[in-house]
Design a protein around this motif. Structure first.
Motif, mmCIF file in Angstrom:
data_model
loop_
_atom_site.group_PDB
_atom_site.id
_atom_site.type_symbol
_atom_site.label_atom_id
_atom_site.label_comp_id
_atom_site.label_asym_id
_atom_site.label_seq_id
_atom_site.Cartn_x
_atom_site.Cartn_y
_atom_site.Cartn_z
ATOM 1 N N GLN A 1 25.351 -19.855 32.850
ATOM 2 C CA GLN A 1 26.085 -20.814 32.842
ATOM 3 C C GLN A 1 24.299 -21.285 33.141
ATOM 4 O OE1 GLN A 1 28.637 -21.834 35.291
ATOM 5 N NE2 GLN A 1 30.457 -22.613 33.504
ATOM 6 N N ILE A 2 24.265 -22.912 31.751
ATOM 7 C CA ILE A 2 22.985 -23.558 32.158
ATOM 8 C C ILE A 2 23.465 -25.070 32.454
ATOM 9 C CG2 ILE A 2 21.246 -23.971 31.890
ATOM 10 C CD1 ILE A 2 20.346 -21.642 29.818
ATOM 11 N N GLY A 3 23.438 -25.517 33.921
ATOM 12 C CA GLY A 3 24.310 -27.269 33.520
ATOM 13 C C GLY A 3 25.049 -26.704 33.502
ATOM 14 N N GLN A 4 26.154 -27.495 32.826
ATOM 15 C CA GLN A 4 27.253 -27.101 32.168
ATOM 16 C C GLN A 4 28.184 -26.401 31.563
ATOM 17 O OE1 GLN A 4 30.534 -28.154 34.165
ATOM 18 N NE2 GLN A 4 29.249 -28.592 35.526
ATOM 19 N N GLN A 5 26.897 -26.158 30.388
ATOM 20 C CA GLN A 5 27.076 -25.150 29.098
ATOM 21 C C GLN A 5 27.009 -23.967 29.748
ATOM 22 O OE1 GLN A 5 23.742 -25.618 25.697
ATOM 23 N NE2 GLN A 5 23.402 -27.132 26.630
ATOM 24 N N GLY A 6 27.786 -23.179 28.968
ATOM 25 C CA GLY A 6 27.390 -21.578 29.031
ATOM 26 C C GLY A 6 28.426 -21.000 29.333
ATOM 27 N N GLY A 7 28.995 -19.469 29.128
ATOM 28 C CA GLY A 7 30.036 -18.746 29.596
ATOM 29 C C GLY A 7 30.284 -18.332 30.978
ATOM 30 N N ASP A 8 31.108 -17.903 31.067
ATOM 31 C CA ASP A 8 30.934 -17.221 32.601
ATOM 32 C C ASP A 8 31.483 -15.662 33.083
ATOM 33 O OD1 ASP A 8 33.894 -17.008 31.130
ATOM 34 O OD2 ASP A 8 35.237 -18.140 32.718
ATOM 35 N N ILE A 9 30.696 -15.029 31.931
ATOM 36 C CA ILE A 9 31.077 -13.778 31.962
ATOM 37 C C ILE A 9 30.725 -13.403 33.198
ATOM 38 C CG2 ILE A 9 30.307 -11.597 31.332
ATOM 39 C CD1 ILE A 9 30.702 -12.475 28.307
ATOM 40 N N SER A 10 28.477 -14.306 33.135
ATOM 41 C CA SER A 10 28.210 -13.991 34.120
ATOM 42 C C SER A 10 28.279 -14.389 36.326
ATOM 43 C CB SER A 10 26.549 -13.919 34.290
ATOM 44 O OG SER A 10 25.659 -13.627 35.474
ATOM 45 N N THR A 11 28.169 -14.440 37.256
ATOM 46 C CA THR A 11 28.881 -14.876 38.421
ATOM 47 C C THR A 11 27.627 -15.708 38.558
ATOM 48 O OG1 THR A 11 27.550 -13.230 39.005
ATOM 49 C CG2 THR A 11 30.230 -13.337 39.189
ATOM 50 N N ALA A 12 26.089 -15.651 38.081
ATOM 51 C CA ALA A 12 24.752 -16.466 38.419
ATOM 52 C C ALA A 12 24.813 -17.349 36.912
ATOM 53 C CB ALA A 12 23.884 -14.966 37.899
ATOM 54 N N PRO A 13 24.830 -18.315 37.347
ATOM 55 C CA PRO A 13 24.174 -19.191 36.951
ATOM 56 C C PRO A 13 23.205 -19.555 36.481
ATOM 57 C CG PRO A 13 26.210 -20.547 38.713
ATOM 58 C CD PRO A 13 25.116 -18.661 38.427
ATOM 59 N N LEU A 14 22.412 -19.555 35.802
ATOM 60 C CA LEU A 14 20.717 -19.953 35.257
ATOM 61 C C LEU A 14 19.829 -21.130 35.304
ATOM 62 C CD1 LEU A 14 20.018 -18.092 32.706
ATOM 63 C CD2 LEU A 14 20.139 -16.816 34.815
ATOM 64 N N THR A 15 21.135 -22.186 36.363
ATOM 65 C CA THR A 15 20.125 -23.656 36.623
ATOM 66 C C THR A 15 19.566 -23.183 36.843
ATOM 67 O OG1 THR A 15 23.478 -23.949 36.100
ATOM 68 C CG2 THR A 15 21.505 -25.855 36.606
ATOM 69 N N PHE A 16 19.265 -23.523 38.481
ATOM 70 C CA PHE A 16 18.478 -23.055 40.070
ATOM 71 C C PHE A 16 17.972 -21.952 39.804
ATOM 72 C CE2 PHE A 16 22.142 -24.833 41.469
ATOM 73 C CZ PHE A 16 21.755 -25.778 41.156
ATOM 74 N N GLU A 17 17.943 -21.145 38.262
ATOM 75 C CA GLU A 17 17.335 -19.607 38.259
ATOM 76 C C GLU A 17 15.602 -19.317 38.646
ATOM 77 O OE1 GLU A 17 19.074 -17.170 38.051
ATOM 78 O OE2 GLU A 17 17.751 -15.413 38.009
ATOM 79 N N GLY A 18 14.864 -20.586 38.136
ATOM 80 C CA GLY A 18 13.709 -20.765 37.913
ATOM 81 C C GLY A 18 13.114 -20.573 40.020
ATOM 82 N N SER A 19 14.081 -21.573 40.701
ATOM 83 C CA SER A 19 13.784 -22.050 42.156
ATOM 84 C C SER A 19 13.764 -20.932 43.312
ATOM 85 C CB SER A 19 14.395 -23.550 42.461
ATOM 86 O OG SER A 19 13.928 -24.572 41.549
ATOM 87 N N LYS A 20 15.176 -20.354 42.431
ATOM 88 C CA LYS A 20 15.623 -18.664 43.140
ATOM 89 C C LYS A 20 15.297 -17.261 43.086
ATOM 90 C CE LYS A 20 20.205 -16.940 42.459
ATOM 91 N NZ LYS A 20 21.353 -16.525 41.616
ATOM 92 N N VAL A 21 14.737 -17.335 41.918
ATOM 93 C CA VAL A 21 13.716 -15.744 41.917
ATOM 94 C C VAL A 21 12.507 -15.679 41.744
ATOM 95 C CG1 VAL A 21 16.060 -14.955 41.269
ATOM 96 C CG2 VAL A 21 14.168 -15.700 39.384
ATOM 97 N N GLN A 22 12.046 -14.645 42.403
ATOM 98 C CA GLN A 22 10.135 -14.921 41.551
ATOM 99 C C GLN A 22 9.824 -14.125 40.219
ATOM 100 O OE1 GLN A 22 8.484 -12.658 44.553
ATOM 101 N NE2 GLN A 22 9.493 -13.261 46.425
ATOM 102 N N ARG A 23 9.024 -14.943 39.743
ATOM 103 C CA ARG A 23 8.958 -14.914 38.242
ATOM 104 C C ARG A 23 7.957 -13.145 38.267
ATOM 105 N NH1 ARG A 23 4.183 -12.973 35.270
ATOM 106 N NH2 ARG A 23 4.147 -13.852 33.047
#
Lengths: 670, 131
Positions: A497-519
């Motif tokens: 999911q990114i925001g409210q879009q996207g599927g639910d197969i993954s448990t990791a939404p990407l909405t804040f992925e940039g704030s979350k993991v190191q590049r």
């Protein structure tokens, strides 16, 4: 004399008429109910004063008036006197304390009763209020469908606290209901069903016949419903489909691929497992199941088509959720060789993939059927057809339909209610009359109930603004060009999911992925994804992404998918003692984090292992997460420990010291 | 009016606490065939947050139980159910193992779950008692 008698009689009659109204009022059932409530409350009261207060309550009509909510007036509390009174826990109807919901007990004054339960708020007798007669206004919702009330205000696909409604909405999307039926908010819906123009070079007549007869029998994961076609109609449709003109470039690709030398099945088998195809597909039922079952795939599609599709699936179906893997030419050959050797229907007739010699007349009939059953709603319009309207009737307002306005047709067995009509319509749509077109979806009783709940949530008019809860838009739009095309190519939104879009197969939404993991970690992960949460069966596929693309994608994620609430450096301006990893480690032990997380040799595996959290996570995210995990994912199990800033910072500092050898070595070699 | 409501709530709460303290097993004898709405809510909370370690039947055999030392409590044990009052169970759920002098492997849920959710899950835990 007769005049006098007449006068006396009229007077008596007049008095009697005058008395009707007060008498009716005095005999209203709610009076007796309120007196009964008084007795019950006095008996349950815990002090003499409280008992006295209850005993003194006057008999009167109670109401909740909601001027801002369609000017509703709910008098339900005239009889349901205990809904907000904890003393009435588990009291008999109509007095029990309302069970907890996200809006009760605090929300009675804001939401009233009919906004969730429906029914006639103004009425003061049970029959009228619950509207049990078929010609009354909207009746009360049976409790099993009560989540439909949530859906009147909450427009999101998935609503925490309303599992039945969420399931119903998911089923409706999956089944493609909105391809035929217009619904507010679903205007842009497109079915992911494949366009059919390449069908003649993909499969054979026998396979198409079997599929049309019963898609689920061919593939248990099929989302295509059963149209209950007669053998003659199936034949006509097959003739029409095989008469379609295959787009020249695709036909050439399939043919060229078919002439390539065979690959190596053994390495294909290895590759198949490594690529984690069953994160979406299944093989003999094992796997996630949102994509086709593959155990008989080589008997459903020709070798050339499989090869060409694997290399560029989006050319064959622009809306497929399947990512475009970066397989080498020989790797895709190996994969297809494996499919041909092991993933085939060994009982199928030899000619299952043989094409059909098209009979013109039958094909013309087939085209008529194709239009008649609205196949184009999902599979795209046939050449030359202009389609501006939805094939089926709009569904807006279906939840407000009066039972008397429904056509029950042959179904004289059904109770004359909207809920039973809908359930039968979903369960066996063709049972109402002859020549109906709606196909059968094969829903079980639970699924039917979920879909009916979602349908009942569709009101004729949207609820007024202050009550409407519409999901937030994307925090950052995904750019169409640049790295955005990679998101499309690798179909990130099929699982994440990114925001409210996207599927639910993954448990990791990407909405804040940039704030979350190191590049740098993200680049490595995209190149060679590994399992972050070992208990999950759906793993990130290995997409064979070139490092350069991974870097491009990671950079975009780092700059766009961020959240302002997550600090870059949580230690800024804090005393050095707050960043003490030794204190942090002590906290890690005393809080019991290892019940769920692995660090070093031991720990639970419910949460993600933290062995390399220093390489993976940004300290700002770790800190923000520790300060309240539910802020970031409302249903997450990681408990909120209510940590102070200092404790959260110390834990963050400790977790930032954790690196795995493997990660460190890789980082060094780059 | 609001104050009255609050007073009622407090009194009722006290009353319930006293009543249930007298007979902690009372809720467990509720019929298992038609669970009430509260019980179903409690089951939802249990399945989401507790089942991983305490197991589907509460026997302390969830799939994560085997990583824990000490093992999770067997919630279905009648002796345990008899010994603990609702207030004690609520306290353990809210403050966690460390809060009530037991293993810190049981996290505190007081800041994650609402009071109502804790009440529901305690109600559900009562229904897990082995007959």
């Amino acid at each position: 004399m007769p005049l006098k008698r007449l006068f006396a009689l009229t007077s008596v009659a007049f008095l009697a008429v005058l008395a009707i109204s007060p008498a009716k009022n005095a005999l209203r059932p709610y009076r007796r109910i309120q007196i009964r409530f008084r007795e019950l409350a006095v008996a349950r009261a815990t002090s003499a004063r409280q008992a006295r207060d209850y005993a003194r309550k006057p008999v009167a009509i109670h109401q909740i008036w909601l001027p801002a909510f369609e000017n509703r007036v709910d008098r339900c509390t005239t009889c349901h006197l205990g809904v907000a009174d904890p003393l009435m826990k588990r009291a008999p109807q109509p007095f029990p304390f309302h069970p907890w919901t996200p809006h009760t007990p605090e929300g009675f004054d804001r939401f009233g009763c009919t906004s969730c339960h429906s029914g006639q708020g103004l009425a003061t007798t049970q029959g009228e209020a619950h509207a049990t007669a078929p010609d009354a206004g909207p009746p009360m919702l049976p409790t099993e469908y009560v989540e439909a009330g949530c859906g009147r205000c909450h427009a999101a696909a998935s609503i925490p606290g309303a599992p039945m409604l969420s399931r119903g909405r998911a089923l409706m999307t999956q089944s493609g209901c909105f391809a035929c039926h217009g619904v507010r908010g679903q205007e842009t819906f497109h079915s992911p069903a494949p366009p059919l123009a390449t069908l003649p070079v993909k499969t054979g007549a026998e396979w198409v016949r079997r599929w049309l007869k019963s898609p689920r029998e061919v593939d248990p994961n099929a989302t295509m419903p059963n149209f209950q076609l007669a053998a003659r109609d199936i034949d006509a449709l097959a003739n029409y489909l095989f008469g379609l003109e295959v787009p020249e470039p695709l036909a050439r690709r399939v043919q060229a691929a078919g002439e390539e030398p065979p690959g190596d099945a053994a390495s294909g088998k290895k590759l198949f497992a490594e690529s984690r195809c069953i994160s979406c597909h299944t093989v003999e039922g094992k796997g996630q199941g949102s994509a086709p079952e593959l155990s008989k795939i080589a008997s459903a599609a020709s070798r050339g088509w499989l090869l060409a599709f694997l290399r560029d699936p989006h050319a064959f179906n622009p809306r497929t959720p399947m990512p475009q893997y970066h397989f080498a030419e020989s790797e895709s050959r190996d994969l297809v060789a494996y499919m041909e050797e092991e993933l085939r229907d060994f009982d199928a007739p030899k000619d299952i993939l043989a094409p059909l010699r098209v009979n013109r007349t039958l094909a013309e009939n087939g085209e008529k059927l194709f239009r008649r059953y609205g196949c184009f709603s999902c599979h795209g319009a046939p050449e030359g057809a202009r389609l501006t309207e939805k094939f089926g009737p709009d569904l807006d307002g279906i939840g407000d339909k009066k039972a008397t306005s429904l056509d029950f047709g042959r179904r004289t067995d059904l109770p004359r209610t909207l809920t039973s009509w809908l359930a039968a319509k979903i369960g066996s749509p063709r049972s109402f009359a002859k020549d109906l077109k709606m196909p059968s979806y094969g829903f079980g009783p639970e699924e039917t109930r979920a879909v009916v709940t979602a349908l009942l949530a569709m009101g004729a008019e949207p609820v007024p603004e202050p009550y409407r809860v519409v999901p937030a838009a994307l925090p950052a739009p995904i750019p169409a060009a640049g790295a955005g095309r990679l998101i499309d190519r690798y179909r990130c939104l099929s699982c994440h999911q990114i925001g409210q879009q996207g599927g639910d197969i993954s448990t990791a939404p990407l909405t804040f992925e940039g704030s979350k993991v190191q590049r740098d970690w993200l680049v490595d992960y995209l190149v060679l994804s590994f399992t972050i949460r070992p208990i999950l069966t759906e793993r990130m596929p290995i997409l064979r992404m070139p490092r350069q693309e991974a870097a491009e994608l990671a950079d975009m994620i780092q700059s766009l998918f961020v959240d302002a609430r997550i600090p870059d450096d949580p230690f800024a301006g804090k005393p050095a003692s707050d960043a003490d990893p030794v204190e942090g480690e002590r906290l890690y032990v005393t809080l019991g984090c290892r019940a769920c997380h692995i660090v070093g040799p031991s720990g639970g595996y419910y949460g993600p292992p933290l062995t390399d959290s220093g390489t993976r996570l940004k300290p700002g995210w770790t800190f923000a997460w520790l300060k309240g995990p539910q802020r970031w994912r409302s249903d997450v199990r990681c408990p909120d420990y209510g940590l102070t800033d200092r404790d959260a910072l110390r834990l963050t500092a400790y977790l930032a010291t954790l690196h795995e050898k493997r990660g460190a070595e890789k980082a060094g070699s780059r | 009016m609001k104050r009255l409501g609050f007073v009622l709530l407090v009194l009722a709460g006290a009353a319930c606490a006293r009543r249930t303290a007298a007979g902690p097993g009372a809720a467990a004898r509720r019929p298992a065939l038609a669970p009430s709405y509260e019980l179903r809510l409690g089951r939802q909370v249990f399945q989401h947050y507790c089942q991983t370690c305490h197991g589907e039947t509460g026997a302390g055999d969830g799939f994560n139980a085997f990583n824990l030392d000490p093992r999770p409590r067997d919630l279905s044990d009648p002796a345990f159910q008899k010994k603990k009052t609702d207030a004690e169970l609520t306290d353990a759920v809210r403050r966690g193992g460390a809060g009530v002098g037991l293993s810190s492997m049981m996290p505190p849920w007081g800041k994650t779950l609402s009071q109502a959710e804790v009440d529901e899950v305690v109600l559900y835990v009562r229904s897990l008692r082995k007959q």
